[in-house]
Structure formats: C-alpha cells, structure tokens
Design a protein around this motif. Structure first.
Motif, PDB file in Angstrom:
ATOM      1  N   VAL A  44       0.858  -1.185   0.000  1.00  0.00           N
ATOM      2  CA  VAL A  44       0.000   0.000   0.000  1.00  0.00           C
ATOM      3  C   VAL A  44       0.889   1.229   0.000  1.00  0.00           C
ATOM      4  O   VAL A  44       1.831   1.331   0.806  1.00  0.00           O
ATOM      5  N   GLY A  46       1.893   5.263  -2.343  1.00  0.00           N
ATOM      6  CA  GLY A  46       1.732   6.114  -3.510  1.00  0.00           C
ATOM      7  C   GLY A  46       2.209   5.382  -4.754  1.00  0.00           C
ATOM      8  O   GLY A  46       3.294   4.793  -4.756  1.00  0.00           O
ATOM      9  N   LEU A  47       1.415   5.420  -5.806  1.00  0.00           N
ATOM     10  CA  LEU A  47       1.723   4.625  -6.995  1.00  0.00           C
ATOM     11  C   LEU A  47       2.288   5.451  -8.140  1.00  0.00           C
ATOM     12  O   LEU A  47       2.517   4.928  -9.224  1.00  0.00           O
ATOM     13  N   GLY A  51       6.216   7.593  -5.769  1.00  0.00           N
ATOM     14  CA  GLY A  51       5.472   6.905  -4.722  1.00  0.00           C
ATOM     15  C   GLY A  51       6.381   6.202  -3.727  1.00  0.00           C
ATOM     16  O   GLY A  51       7.473   5.738  -4.060  1.00  0.00           O
ATOM     17  N   TYR A  83      -0.300  -3.794  -5.782  1.00  0.00           N
ATOM     18  CA  TYR A  83       0.072  -2.441  -5.393  1.00  0.00           C
ATOM     19  C   TYR A  83      -1.193  -1.593  -5.361  1.00  0.00           C
ATOM     20  O   TYR A  83      -1.836  -1.394  -6.396  1.00  0.00           O
ATOM     21  N   THR A  85      -3.679   1.766  -3.856  1.00  0.00           N
ATOM     22  CA  THR A  85      -3.794   3.132  -3.345  1.00  0.00           C
ATOM     23  C   THR A  85      -4.383   3.097  -1.931  1.00  0.00           C
ATOM     24  O   THR A  85      -5.329   2.350  -1.673  1.00  0.00           O
ATOM     25  N   ARG A  87      -6.605   3.699   1.320  1.00  0.00           N
ATOM     26  CA  ARG A  87      -8.006   4.081   1.561  1.00  0.00           C
ATOM     27  C   ARG A  87      -8.115   4.520   3.025  1.00  0.00           C
ATOM     28  O   ARG A  87      -8.561   3.760   3.886  1.00  0.00           O
ATOM     29  N   ARG A 280       4.023  12.719   2.162  1.00  0.00           N
ATOM     30  CA  ARG A 280       3.320  11.605   2.803  1.00  0.00           C
ATOM     31  C   ARG A 280       3.077  11.881   4.288  1.00  0.00           C
ATOM     32  O   ARG A 280       1.976  11.667   4.810  1.00  0.00           O
ATOM     33  N   ARG A 394     -10.663   8.730 -12.049  1.00  0.00           N
ATOM     34  CA  ARG A 394      -9.329   8.146 -11.935  1.00  0.00           C
ATOM     35  C   ARG A 394      -9.502   6.776 -11.298  1.00  0.00           C
ATOM     36  O   ARG A 394      -9.806   6.658 -10.118  1.00  0.00           O
ATOM     37  N   LEU A 396      -7.932   4.253  -9.797  1.00  0.00           N
ATOM     38  CA  LEU A 396      -6.665   3.891  -9.159  1.00  0.00           C
ATOM     39  C   LEU A 396      -6.756   2.496  -8.547  1.00  0.00           C
ATOM     40  O   LEU A 396      -7.777   2.134  -7.955  1.00  0.00           O
ATOM     41  N   LEU A 399      -9.047   1.040  -5.278  1.00  0.00           N
ATOM     42  CA  LEU A 399     -10.198   1.836  -4.886  1.00  0.00           C
ATOM     43  C   LEU A 399     -11.509   1.111  -5.204  1.00  0.00           C
ATOM     44  O   LEU A 399     -11.585   0.268  -6.088  1.00  0.00           O
TER      45      LEU A 399
END
Length: 467
Positions: A44, A46-47, A51, A83, A85, A87, A280, A394, A396, A399
């Motif tokens: 988990v 930033g992709l 990231g 990988y 995003t 939540r 972050r 988006r 991602l 999500l």
C-alpha cells in the motif's frame, strides 16, 4: 558479561504500560477487505513516479519490501504483489474500532498513529500484577480479532520504551511481557538498534568502537558514548541502554500539537524522495488532525541529518485549517529552505496552535509566500466547461467501485481506456475479474464496505506468548 538486576529509575515495578501495534495495518485491512488477496503479497502506498511504500504485508516483506521504500524499488523486488492506493477513510474506521476497545481498558490512551497506541493500565497508581496484565493483553488481542478480523501485537512492561520494544519482539500476532526486575536482562543481548532513535549511522559509529549490544552500550559508560556520538545522542543512548524511561502516557485529548515522524533505515539523499516523504507525512498529520476533530494554524517541519543535527522550521498560516493540501504545501515550502544533500535520517511534520474551527479562506492560506505573507489573489477565472466523465474519473488500483449489474468490487488496474475490476467484498469468496471501458456509464466509484466481525479465536491461535 554480567548484567545488574534490580529496580530501574523511571520504570514501574509492575507491567502497567501496554503498547499495541497492529500488524502490517494498511495491508492487513486490504487483505481482509479483498478476499482474493489473503495470503498474497500486498503493498500500500503512492503509486506515482515518486510513490513511497506506506505498508507492506508480511508476504511482501519476505522479498525485502518495507515501509518508506520507493515503490519503484519495491516493484523490482516483488513484481507480483498487489500495489494499492491507500483508503484512509476505511483505515480510520477500523482504527476507531480498535481505539474504542483500548478506551475500555483505561482513560489514559495515547494514540501514536491509526494503528499504534500506549495504554496506562494503572490509573490512579494502582499496581498491576503480571497475571492481570497478561489477562488484559490476551483479552484485548482476542477482542480486536473478533471485531475486525485483524491481528495486533502487544507489549507489556513498566515503561513506554520497554513496552514498545516488547511489542516489536512480539510481531507478528504475539504478546510479550517484560517481567519486573528482568528489564536489563531482556535488553542486554539485543542490538543497540532496538533503542529509539538509534539508526544505521549511530549503529556504525558504535560498532567501530566494538559496541554492538545494549549491554555493551551500558557498560561503555556515558563519557565514552558522548565521545563517540556527541553530547545529546551520547547521553540519550546511555540513558536508554540503562532501561531508563519515565515518560507518562498522555491522553490524546491533552495534546497541544499533532505530529508524525519516521526514522529511515537508510539515510535519504535523493531530493525527490525526501519531498515525497514530507508530502506523505504531511498527509498523515492532516489525517490525525481531522481524526482528533481539530484544526491548526502553525505547520512545523522536523529534519534530522545523518549526524543527528536536528532542524525545525515552522510557518504560521492566516487561520486554522485541517485541509491536507494546505498542510502539504506549507511543509513543502519549509523543506525548500533546508539542505538535505548530506543525508536525512528522520523527517517529521507536525501542527501546533490547535483550534476547534477551520479558516474558510483556503485560497488565502494556500497562496502564502514562504515568509508567511499572503499573495494577492488573481481574478477568478471563468468556470471551465464540464469535462466528460472519462476525464474526471481516476480508476486507481485498490479503490472501490460499484457496477449496476455486478455490484461492488475494486479496481485491479487501468490503462489504454480500459479498467479491470474484481467483483468481491469483505466476507465473500474471491470474485471474478471483468474489464470495462473507462467511461462505462454503469461503472461508478464506490464506498468502502465495513469489515465483517469474526468469531473469537480458539485457544492457541497466534504466536506463543513470551515473558
């Protein structure tokens, strides 16, 4: 080498401090929410190109993936991981459930983050026996698993430092209690790296002097440690090596500031990575601020260099805010004035001057110059034409989505005008995968579904306990 036992200054004579650390929290929540990911590597974070890994599941850690690692490096080590995003809304919901269970144990609960907290079990100075502490720790772990389906590791000791070290030793999914009078024996054989604030640079300096364990650091004496590490760090390492820690558990409601910080296994020298870490941390700080129902007027950046030199920079906004974008931008402006080329071992972002209301003029706050003066607002441009749905969506990875025919699911990936969705939900069997056009009118962003409770674990589930 013999280790002296007995009462340690600043350490209670009973295991009154409990430290809970949820195991690989963000990744574990995702595995619980997505049945197809259970038992598989999950990362988990930033992709984007800059990231950074926020949390890696234990399956991913076997490949050398860890928090604060660039996602690009994690992908190279573990290309088959999922990988995702973050939540944070769901993580906060689960955290609230866990923190409510802690609040039932004591009014003195000190959250450190969404997945970690101290609890003082001896409110009013009452002694807590070893058996009472063990019973409390066992019951807490069982109740957390029953309420969330997740595991947490518990440390019990007479001080905060020792309780946190104990919970680290308990990971994953275990319980460790440091019995009164055994603190020095417990610490003695451990690497000095277990002591808070002792990272790779300090470790190397000590090892060059033949000091590798806590017992060897304690035996070296304060003068030698100061000679090797400097006054502040030398005294700190000497104090911790003795097992001394008299910090009280401070309830969140008494906090005058909110902050988050990370110490990195390897000093950061890449400027884009430093910026990504500050961004972050600022986001995490804003999350904690909102969770506390507060706003803040002053943003503080903390940077500790490879040589333990610590700099703090602050910026006062025109009014209190809890807006993540405002806090991120202020932290980024503060970083621009700090030279990080020699390496950074710790970064922190905090907010002070807390308030119970929010400044509505967000544009004025986000338009401030580094000197703290608001820039003149340009005329407001005309509203652009409404873009087509495919331009504003988006999709991602990770999500939530909902399809008119297929129900709830989550995004596995997207690109070249297509989005791949796995249709499953917490408590279901692993679901089927389908691919749609990105602008499919029957596919919409969804909301996280709550994690299902599960029965209490049977005796013996989880790792064996240690005393």
């Amino acid at each position: 080498m013999s280790v002296r036992s007995g009462i340690i200054r600043g350490v209670r004579g009973h295991p009154a401090i409990l430290h809970l650390d949820m195991d690989a929290f963000y990744a574990a929540v995702e595995q619980r929410a997505k049945p197809s990911l259970r038992g598989k590597p999950v990362v988990v974070g930033g992709l984007g190109p800059r990231g950074v890994v926020a949390t890696a599941s234990y399956e991913a850690r076997t490949y050398g993936v860890h928090s604060a690692m660039p996602v690009a490096q994690a992908r190279a080590r573990c290309p088959n991981a999922a990988y995702l995003t973050p939540r944070f809304g769901l993580y906060r919901q689960v955290s609230d459930t866990v923190m409510e269970l802690l609040a039932e144990l004591s009014p003195l609960v000190e959250p450190l983050s969404l997945d970690e907290a101290f609890v003082d079990l001896a409110v009013g100075g009452a002694a807590v026996t070893t058996e009472e502490a063990l019973t409390t720790g066992r019951a807490l772990r069982a109740r957390i698993r029953a309420a969330t389906g997740l595991s947490g590791s518990v440390g019990l000791a007479g001080s905060k430092m020792l309780a946190k070290i104990a919970s680290e030793q308990a990971k994953p999914d275990g319980l460790v209690l440091i019995a009164p009078g055994t603190e020095r024996e417990f610490l003695a054989p451990m690497s000095v790296r277990v002591l808070p604030g002792v990272g790779p640079a300090t470790d190397r300096a000590l090892r060059r002097a033949g000091i590798g364990t806590v017992a060897e650091a304690a035996a070296a004496g304060k003068e030698e440690l100061v000679r090797l590490l400097g006054q502040a760090q030398g005294v700190a390492v000497h104090t911790m090596a003795q097992g001394v820690d008299d910090r009280p558990v401070v309830a969140e409601r008494d906090a005058k500031s909110v902050s988050v910080e990370d110490t990195f296994d390897t000093d950061l020298t890449d400027r884009p990575l430093v910026r990504a870490q500050v961004d972050r941390l600022a986001g995490r700080c804003a999350e904690r601020l909102r969770t506390a129902g507060r706003s803040a007027r002053t943003v503080v950046l903390k940077v500790r260099g490879h040589d333990f030199t610590t700099l703090t920079r602050s910026e006062t906004l025109r009014g209190p805010t809890d807006e993540p974008a405002v806090i991120r931008e202020a932290a980024a402006r503060l970083l621009e004035g700090v030279d990080t080329t020699a390496g950074v071992r710790l970064l922190g972002v905090g907010v002070t001057a807390l308030a119970g209301y929010t400044q509505e003029d967000l544009f004025a706050q986000r338009s401030q110059t580094p000197g703290g003066h608001a820039a003149t607002a340009p005329p407001e441009p005309p509203a652009p034409a409404q873009p087509p749905p495919s331009a504003v969506r988006r999709w991602l990875p990770g999500l939530d989505v909902r399809h008119v025919k297929h129900g709830p699911g989550w995004v596995q990936g997207s690109g070249v005008g297509r989005v791949t969705v796995r249709f499953e939900q917490p408590g279901s069997q692993p679901g089927r995968v389908r691919t749609f056009s990105m602008d499919d009118p029957e596919l919409e962003p969804g909301e996280p579904l709550p994690l299902p409770a599960q029965p209490l674990p049977s005796d013996g589930e989880g790792r064996p306990e240690s005393l």
